[in-house]
Write a protein that holds these residues in place. Structure first.
Motif, PDB file in Angstrom:
ATOM      1  N   LEU A  40      49.545 -43.937  11.980  1.00 38.79           N
ATOM      2  CA  LEU A  40      48.975 -44.063  13.160  1.00 38.79           C
ATOM      3  C   LEU A  40      50.675 -44.353  14.150  1.00 38.79           C
ATOM      4  O   LEU A  40      51.400 -44.952  12.977  1.00 38.79           O
ATOM      5  N   ARG A  41      50.819 -43.538  14.855  1.00 43.62           N
ATOM      6  CA  ARG A  41      52.295 -43.585  15.952  1.00 43.62           C
ATOM      7  C   ARG A  41      52.145 -44.369  16.861  1.00 43.62           C
ATOM      8  O   ARG A  41      51.079 -43.688  18.203  1.00 43.62           O
ATOM      9  N   LEU A  42      53.119 -45.063  17.138  1.00 36.54           N
ATOM     10  CA  LEU A  42      53.055 -45.907  18.348  1.00 36.54           C
ATOM     11  C   LEU A  42      54.587 -45.781  19.446  1.00 36.54           C
ATOM     12  O   LEU A  42      55.540 -46.121  19.099  1.00 36.54           O
ATOM     13  N   ASP A  43      54.606 -45.036  20.738  1.00 32.96           N
ATOM     14  CA  ASP A  43      54.754 -44.394  21.892  1.00 32.96           C
ATOM     15  C   ASP A  43      55.047 -45.187  23.068  1.00 32.96           C
ATOM     16  O   ASP A  43      53.894 -45.816  23.731  1.00 32.96           O
ATOM     17  N   THR A  44      56.201 -45.782  22.535  1.00 36.25           N
ATOM     18  CA  THR A  44      56.386 -46.303  24.312  1.00 36.25           C
ATOM     19  C   THR A  44      57.156 -46.538  25.205  1.00 36.25           C
ATOM     20  O   THR A  44      58.093 -45.747  25.061  1.00 36.25           O
ATOM     21  N   GLU A  45      57.287 -47.193  26.360  1.00 36.64           N
ATOM     22  CA  GLU A  45      58.605 -46.086  27.687  1.00 36.64           C
ATOM     23  C   GLU A  45      58.333 -47.227  28.363  1.00 36.64           C
ATOM     24  O   GLU A  45      57.283 -48.134  29.453  1.00 36.64           O
ATOM     25  N   ILE A  46      59.832 -48.143  28.818  1.00 35.86           N
ATOM     26  CA  ILE A  46      60.097 -49.076  29.790  1.00 35.86           C
ATOM     27  C   ILE A  46      59.733 -48.429  31.667  1.00 35.86           C
ATOM     28  O   ILE A  46      61.221 -47.074  31.231  1.00 35.86           O
ATOM     29  N   VAL A  47      58.340 -48.254  32.201  1.00 40.87           N
ATOM     30  CA  VAL A  47      58.798 -47.572  33.377  1.00 40.87           C
ATOM     31  C   VAL A  47      59.684 -48.570  34.580  1.00 40.87           C
ATOM     32  O   VAL A  47      60.135 -47.422  35.129  1.00 40.87           O
ATOM     33  N   ARG A  48      59.844 -49.593  34.048  1.00 35.66           N
ATOM     34  CA  ARG A  48      60.533 -50.712  35.244  1.00 35.66           C
ATOM     35  C   ARG A  48      60.397 -51.947  34.464  1.00 35.66           C
ATOM     36  O   ARG A  48      60.310 -52.454  34.008  1.00 35.66           O
ATOM     37  N   ARG A  66      60.490 -62.659  42.212  1.00 32.87           N
ATOM     38  CA  ARG A  66      59.476 -61.809  40.797  1.00 32.87           C
ATOM     39  C   ARG A  66      60.114 -61.016  40.344  1.00 32.87           C
ATOM     40  O   ARG A  66      61.071 -60.354  40.729  1.00 32.87           O
ATOM     41  N   VAL A  67      60.439 -61.313  38.688  1.00 30.84           N
ATOM     42  CA  VAL A  67      59.846 -59.722  37.535  1.00 30.84           C
ATOM     43  C   VAL A  67      58.636 -59.347  37.413  1.00 30.84           C
ATOM     44  O   VAL A  67      58.459 -59.892  37.076  1.00 30.84           O
ATOM     45  N   HIS A  68      59.264 -58.211  37.617  1.00 29.26           N
ATOM     46  CA  HIS A  68      58.190 -56.526  37.117  1.00 29.26           C
ATOM     47  C   HIS A  68      58.334 -56.023  35.310  1.00 29.26           C
ATOM     48  O   HIS A  68      59.454 -55.744  35.695  1.00 29.26           O
ATOM     49  N   PHE A  69      57.613 -56.166  34.755  1.00 30.60           N
ATOM     50  CA  PHE A  69      57.727 -55.181  33.674  1.00 30.60           C
ATOM     51  C   PHE A  69      56.620 -54.542  33.746  1.00 30.60           C
ATOM     52  O   PHE A  69      55.621 -55.123  33.563  1.00 30.60           O
ATOM     53  N   THR A  70      56.618 -53.076  33.366  1.00 32.76           N
ATOM     54  CA  THR A  70      56.391 -52.404  33.540  1.00 32.76           C
ATOM     55  C   THR A  70      56.225 -51.526  31.937  1.00 32.76           C
ATOM     56  O   THR A  70      57.070 -50.929  31.772  1.00 32.76           O
ATOM     57  N   LEU A  71      55.028 -50.944  31.188  1.00 34.49           N
ATOM     58  CA  LEU A  71      55.561 -49.967  30.203  1.00 34.49           C
ATOM     59  C   LEU A  71      54.321 -49.941  29.711  1.00 34.49           C
ATOM     60  O   LEU A  71      53.225 -50.107  29.583  1.00 34.49           O
ATOM     61  N   ARG A  72      54.448 -48.489  29.298  1.00 33.61           N
ATOM     62  CA  ARG A  72      53.825 -47.616  29.003  1.00 33.61           C
ATOM     63  C   ARG A  72      53.450 -47.078  27.711  1.00 33.61           C
ATOM     64  O   ARG A  72      54.598 -47.192  27.266  1.00 33.61           O
ATOM     65  N   ALA A  73      52.364 -47.425  26.912  1.00 32.33           N
ATOM     66  CA  ALA A  73      51.845 -47.340  25.624  1.00 32.33           C
ATOM     67  C   ALA A  73      51.406 -46.105  25.390  1.00 32.33           C
ATOM     68  O   ALA A  73      50.275 -45.605  25.605  1.00 32.33           O
ATOM     69  N   HIS A  74      51.295 -45.583  24.070  1.00 34.28           N
ATOM     70  CA  HIS A  74      50.521 -43.943  23.617  1.00 34.28           C
ATOM     71  C   HIS A  74      49.993 -44.102  22.290  1.00 34.28           C
ATOM     72  O   HIS A  74      51.248 -44.238  21.337  1.00 34.28           O
ATOM     73  N   LEU A  75      48.907 -44.435  21.520  1.00 37.02           N
ATOM     74  CA  LEU A  75      48.666 -44.390  19.901  1.00 37.02           C
ATOM     75  C   LEU A  75      48.377 -43.149  19.802  1.00 37.02           C
ATOM     76  O   LEU A  75      47.668 -43.024  20.599  1.00 37.02           O
ATOM     77  N   VAL A  76      49.033 -43.111  18.822  1.00 33.66           N
ATOM     78  CA  VAL A  76      48.759 -41.572  18.259  1.00 33.66           C
ATOM     79  C   VAL A  76      48.365 -41.112  16.562  1.00 33.66           C
ATOM     80  O   VAL A  76      48.852 -42.245  16.223  1.00 33.66           O
TER      81      VAL A  76
END
Length: 224
Positions: free
Chosen positions: A134-142, A153-163
Motif C-alpha cells: 500500500l502507498r500513503l499520499d498526503t498533502e498539507i492543505v493548511r 486558534r491554529v488550524h491544521f488540515t491534511l488530505r490523505a489517500h491510501l492506494v
C-alpha cells in the motif's frame, strides 16, 4: 606655537571621530534586526510508562506500507509560520520560522504513527527500493494561526489517500482537520497549538489507515 596648537587640535578631532564611530557601531548592534527564532513539529511525548500504549504486533499477512513524502498546498510549502487576520489573506511572522518546511517535518511523524498502529508489516518512507503493498499520499492543505478569534486558534488540515500499489486503485481518502486554541496570542503559543493539532490528526490518520488496510485484499495473480 601655531603648529603645536594645530597638531593638538587634530589629535582631539581624530579621537572624537573614533569615539563617535565606536558609539555608532554599538547603537547599530543594539537596535539591529533580532535573529529569527526557529520552531519544530515533533511527536508529542508520553511522559509516564502507565500512559504509554503497549506495542501492537501486526497480524499475519499484514501489508507493507510506503509513505510518500507529504506535499503542501501553495503558500504552506516554506519555513514561514503563517497566520491570518482577515479571510483569504495570509501573513507570516517576521522573526519566527519553522526549522524546516512543515511537510518535511511531518514525514517521520506519519511513519511513526503508522508503525505504532500495529497494522502494517513494515512502514517505509519513500523514496525506497523496497516494495510495498500500500502507498500513503498526503498533502498539507493548511497550517495557520487564526487571529480573527480570541484566543487565536491554529488550524491544521491534511488530505490523505491510501492506494493499492499493485492495482493503483485508491482504497480510501479523507480530509482531516483539527483546530486548537493557542494558550498565548504569539508565535510560540501558535507553535504549541500546532503540535497538538498535528498530533490529533496523526492519531486520526493512523486509525484511517488501519481501517482501510483491514479491508484490503492482495491482488490475485493472473495465471499464464
Amino acid at each position: 606655537m601655531i603648529s603645536s596648537f594645530l597638531v593638538s587640535r587634530g589629535r582631539q578631532c581624530a579621537v572624537g571621530l573614533l569615539l563617535a564611530c565606536v558609539g555608532g557601531c554599538s547603537a547599530l548592534r543594539s537596535t539591529g534586526t533580532p535573529p529569527p527564532a526557529f520552531y519544530a513539529l515533533e511527536r508529542v511525548r508520553i511522559e509516564t510508562a502507565a500512559a504509554r500504549p503497549a506495542p501492537v504486533a501486526p497480524a499475519n499477512g499484514a501489508p507493507a506500507l510506503v509513505v510518500n513524502p507529504p506535499r503542501a498546498a501553495a503558500g504552506f510549502d516554506s519555513q514561514r509560520i503563517l497566520y491570518v487576520r482577515e479571510p483569504y489573506q495570509l501573513e507570516y511572522f517576521a522573526h519566527s520560522e519553522w526549522v524546516d518546511p512543515p511537510a518535511r517535518m511531518l514525514a517521520p511523524l506519519i511513519v511513526a504513527a503508522a508503525e505504532n498502529s500495529g497494522t502494517f508489516r513494515s512502514v517505509i518512507l519513500a523514496p525506497t527500493a523496497a516494495a510495498g503493498d500500500l502507498r500513503l499520499d498526503t498533502e498539507i492543505v493548511r497550517l495557520q494561526q487564526d487571529f480573527a478569534t480570541q484566543p487565536s486558534r491554529v488550524h491544521f488540515t491534511l488530505r490523505a489517500h491510501l492506494v493499492d500499489n499493485a492495482t493503483r486503485r485508491v482504497l480510501a481518502w479523507r480530509l482531516f482537520d483539527a483546530s486548537v486554541a493557542a494558550a498565548t496570542d504569539d508565535p510560540y503559543g501558535g507553535v504549541v497549538a500546532a503540535n497538538r493539532a498535528v498530533q490529533t490528526v496523526l492519531e486520526q490518520l493512523a486509525g484511517f489507515c488501519a481501517t482501510a488496510a483491514a479491508q484490503w485484499q492482495p491482488a490475485t495473480p493472473v495465471l499464464p
